[in-house]
Design a protein around this motif. Structure first.
Motif, PDB file in Angstrom:
ATOM      1  N   LYS A   8      10.602  20.267   3.061  1.00 44.97           N
ATOM      2  CA  LYS A   8      11.476  21.159   2.375  1.00 44.97           C
ATOM      3  C   LYS A   8      12.774  20.778   2.275  1.00 44.97           C
ATOM      4  O   LYS A   8      13.376  20.987   1.242  1.00 44.97           O
ATOM      5  N   LEU A   9      13.337  20.211   3.176  1.00 40.32           N
ATOM      6  CA  LEU A   9      14.659  20.024   3.377  1.00 40.32           C
ATOM      7  C   LEU A   9      14.915  18.689   2.290  1.00 40.32           C
ATOM      8  O   LEU A   9      16.063  18.697   1.607  1.00 40.32           O
ATOM      9  N   SER A  10      14.100  17.972   2.387  1.00 40.76           N
ATOM     10  CA  SER A  10      13.891  16.680   1.536  1.00 40.76           C
ATOM     11  C   SER A  10      14.250  17.122  -0.034  1.00 40.76           C
ATOM     12  O   SER A  10      14.899  16.667  -0.812  1.00 40.76           O
ATOM     13  N   VAL A  11      13.281  17.924  -0.252  1.00 39.48           N
ATOM     14  CA  VAL A  11      13.187  18.629  -1.756  1.00 39.48           C
ATOM     15  C   VAL A  11      14.473  19.287  -2.057  1.00 39.48           C
ATOM     16  O   VAL A  11      15.131  19.331  -3.303  1.00 39.48           O
ATOM     17  N   ILE A  12      15.004  20.186  -1.349  1.00 41.03           N
ATOM     18  CA  ILE A  12      16.230  20.817  -1.428  1.00 41.03           C
ATOM     19  C   ILE A  12      17.635  19.975  -1.625  1.00 41.03           C
ATOM     20  O   ILE A  12      18.146  20.327  -2.528  1.00 41.03           O
ATOM     21  N   ASP A  13      17.541  18.804  -0.826  1.00 39.64           N
ATOM     22  CA  ASP A  13      18.634  17.912  -0.877  1.00 39.64           C
ATOM     23  C   ASP A  13      18.606  17.079  -2.192  1.00 39.64           C
ATOM     24  O   ASP A  13      19.719  17.299  -2.800  1.00 39.64           O
ATOM     25  N   TYR A  14      17.485  16.761  -2.718  1.00 48.30           N
ATOM     26  CA  TYR A  14      16.989  16.160  -4.109  1.00 48.30           C
ATOM     27  C   TYR A  14      17.629  17.168  -5.074  1.00 48.30           C
ATOM     28  O   TYR A  14      18.436  16.888  -6.289  1.00 48.30           O
ATOM     29  N   LEU A  15      17.081  18.347  -5.111  1.00 49.36           N
ATOM     30  CA  LEU A  15      17.473  19.362  -6.087  1.00 49.36           C
ATOM     31  C   LEU A  15      19.019  19.522  -6.223  1.00 49.36           C
ATOM     32  O   LEU A  15      19.490  19.562  -7.281  1.00 49.36           O
ATOM     33  N   ALA A  16      19.513  19.555  -5.241  1.00 47.60           N
ATOM     34  CA  ALA A  16      21.031  19.891  -5.142  1.00 47.60           C
ATOM     35  C   ALA A  16      21.632  18.674  -5.543  1.00 47.60           C
ATOM     36  O   ALA A  16      22.721  18.560  -6.462  1.00 47.60           O
ATOM     37  N   PHE A  17      21.203  17.640  -5.366  1.00 48.98           N
ATOM     38  CA  PHE A  17      21.663  16.248  -5.901  1.00 48.98           C
ATOM     39  C   PHE A  17      21.530  16.295  -7.313  1.00 48.98           C
ATOM     40  O   PHE A  17      22.512  15.986  -8.143  1.00 48.98           O
ATOM     41  N   TYR A  18      20.526  16.447  -7.739  1.00 50.16           N
ATOM     42  CA  TYR A  18      20.008  16.194  -9.055  1.00 50.16           C
ATOM     43  C   TYR A  18      20.592  17.293 -10.233  1.00 50.16           C
ATOM     44  O   TYR A  18      21.298  16.921 -11.346  1.00 50.16           O
ATOM     45  N   ASN A  19      20.841  18.387  -9.721  1.00 48.90           N
ATOM     46  CA  ASN A  19      21.366  19.549 -10.577  1.00 48.90           C
ATOM     47  C   ASN A  19      22.834  19.502 -10.432  1.00 48.90           C
ATOM     48  O   ASN A  19      23.422  19.727 -11.470  1.00 48.90           O
ATOM     49  N   GLY A  20      23.074  18.735  -9.517  1.00 42.45           N
ATOM     50  CA  GLY A  20      24.878  18.652  -9.535  1.00 42.45           C
ATOM     51  C   GLY A  20      25.467  17.459 -10.389  1.00 42.45           C
ATOM     52  O   GLY A  20      26.318  17.484 -10.768  1.00 42.45           O
ATOM     53  N   ARG A  21      24.333  16.416 -10.530  1.00 44.24           N
ATOM     54  CA  ARG A  21      24.727  15.337 -11.407  1.00 44.24           C
ATOM     55  C   ARG A  21      24.122  15.256 -12.729  1.00 44.24           C
ATOM     56  O   ARG A  21      24.715  14.594 -13.560  1.00 44.24           O
ATOM     57  N   ARG A  22      23.002  16.024 -13.029  1.00 46.09           N
ATOM     58  CA  ARG A  22      22.747  15.991 -14.479  1.00 46.09           C
ATOM     59  C   ARG A  22      23.573  16.669 -15.526  1.00 46.09           C
ATOM     60  O   ARG A  22      24.345  17.731 -14.818  1.00 46.09           O
ATOM     61  N   SER A  23      23.390  16.256 -16.665  1.00 50.77           N
ATOM     62  CA  SER A  23      24.349  17.114 -17.644  1.00 50.77           C
ATOM     63  C   SER A  23      23.530  18.100 -18.278  1.00 50.77           C
ATOM     64  O   SER A  23      22.463  18.415 -18.044  1.00 50.77           O
ATOM     65  N   HIS A  24      24.388  19.382 -18.269  1.00 57.37           N
ATOM     66  CA  HIS A  24      23.931  20.385 -19.035  1.00 57.37           C
ATOM     67  C   HIS A  24      24.652  20.841 -20.179  1.00 57.37           C
ATOM     68  O   HIS A  24      25.862  20.710 -20.397  1.00 57.37           O
ATOM     69  N   SER A  25      23.665  21.185 -21.140  1.00 56.39           N
ATOM     70  CA  SER A  25      24.041  21.418 -22.541  1.00 56.39           C
ATOM     71  C   SER A  25      25.225  22.465 -22.625  1.00 56.39           C
ATOM     72  O   SER A  25      26.039  22.554 -23.599  1.00 56.39           O
ATOM     73  N   THR A  26      25.069  23.518 -21.755  1.00 56.62           N
ATOM     74  CA  THR A  26      26.114  24.695 -21.630  1.00 56.62           C
ATOM     75  C   THR A  26      27.562  24.263 -21.143  1.00 56.62           C
ATOM     76  O   THR A  26      28.413  25.177 -21.460  1.00 56.62           O
ATOM     77  N   LEU A  27      27.597  23.081 -20.547  1.00 54.65           N
ATOM     78  CA  LEU A  27      28.894  22.605 -19.987  1.00 54.65           C
ATOM     79  C   LEU A  27      29.495  21.301 -21.116  1.00 54.65           C
ATOM     80  O   LEU A  27      30.004  20.622 -20.582  1.00 54.65           O
TER      81      LEU A  27
END
Length: 50
Positions: free
Chosen positions: A14-33
């Motif tokens: 679970k912690l591995s998944v949470i860490d990956y999601l935090a990394f992925y969502n913080g680094r990927r581009s967002h169209s609204t931004l």
């Protein structure tokens, strides 16, 4: 159902998944931004506000 990562205990998986999601969502581009990552957007916003 959560898939286990390489036989890790459930809490570690679970912690591995949470860490990956935090990394992925913080680094990927967002169209609204304007297709910037949240980190890039915050840097630009802080720079422009100063």
């Amino acid at each position: 159902m959560l898939l286990f990562l390489g036989g890790l205990p459930q809490e570690a998986a679970k912690l591995s998944v949470i860490d990956y999601l935090a990394f992925y969502n913080g680094r990927r581009s967002h169209s609204t931004l304007g297709y910037q990552s949240p980190i890039e957007f915050e840097r630009e916003f802080s720079r422009d506000a100063a």
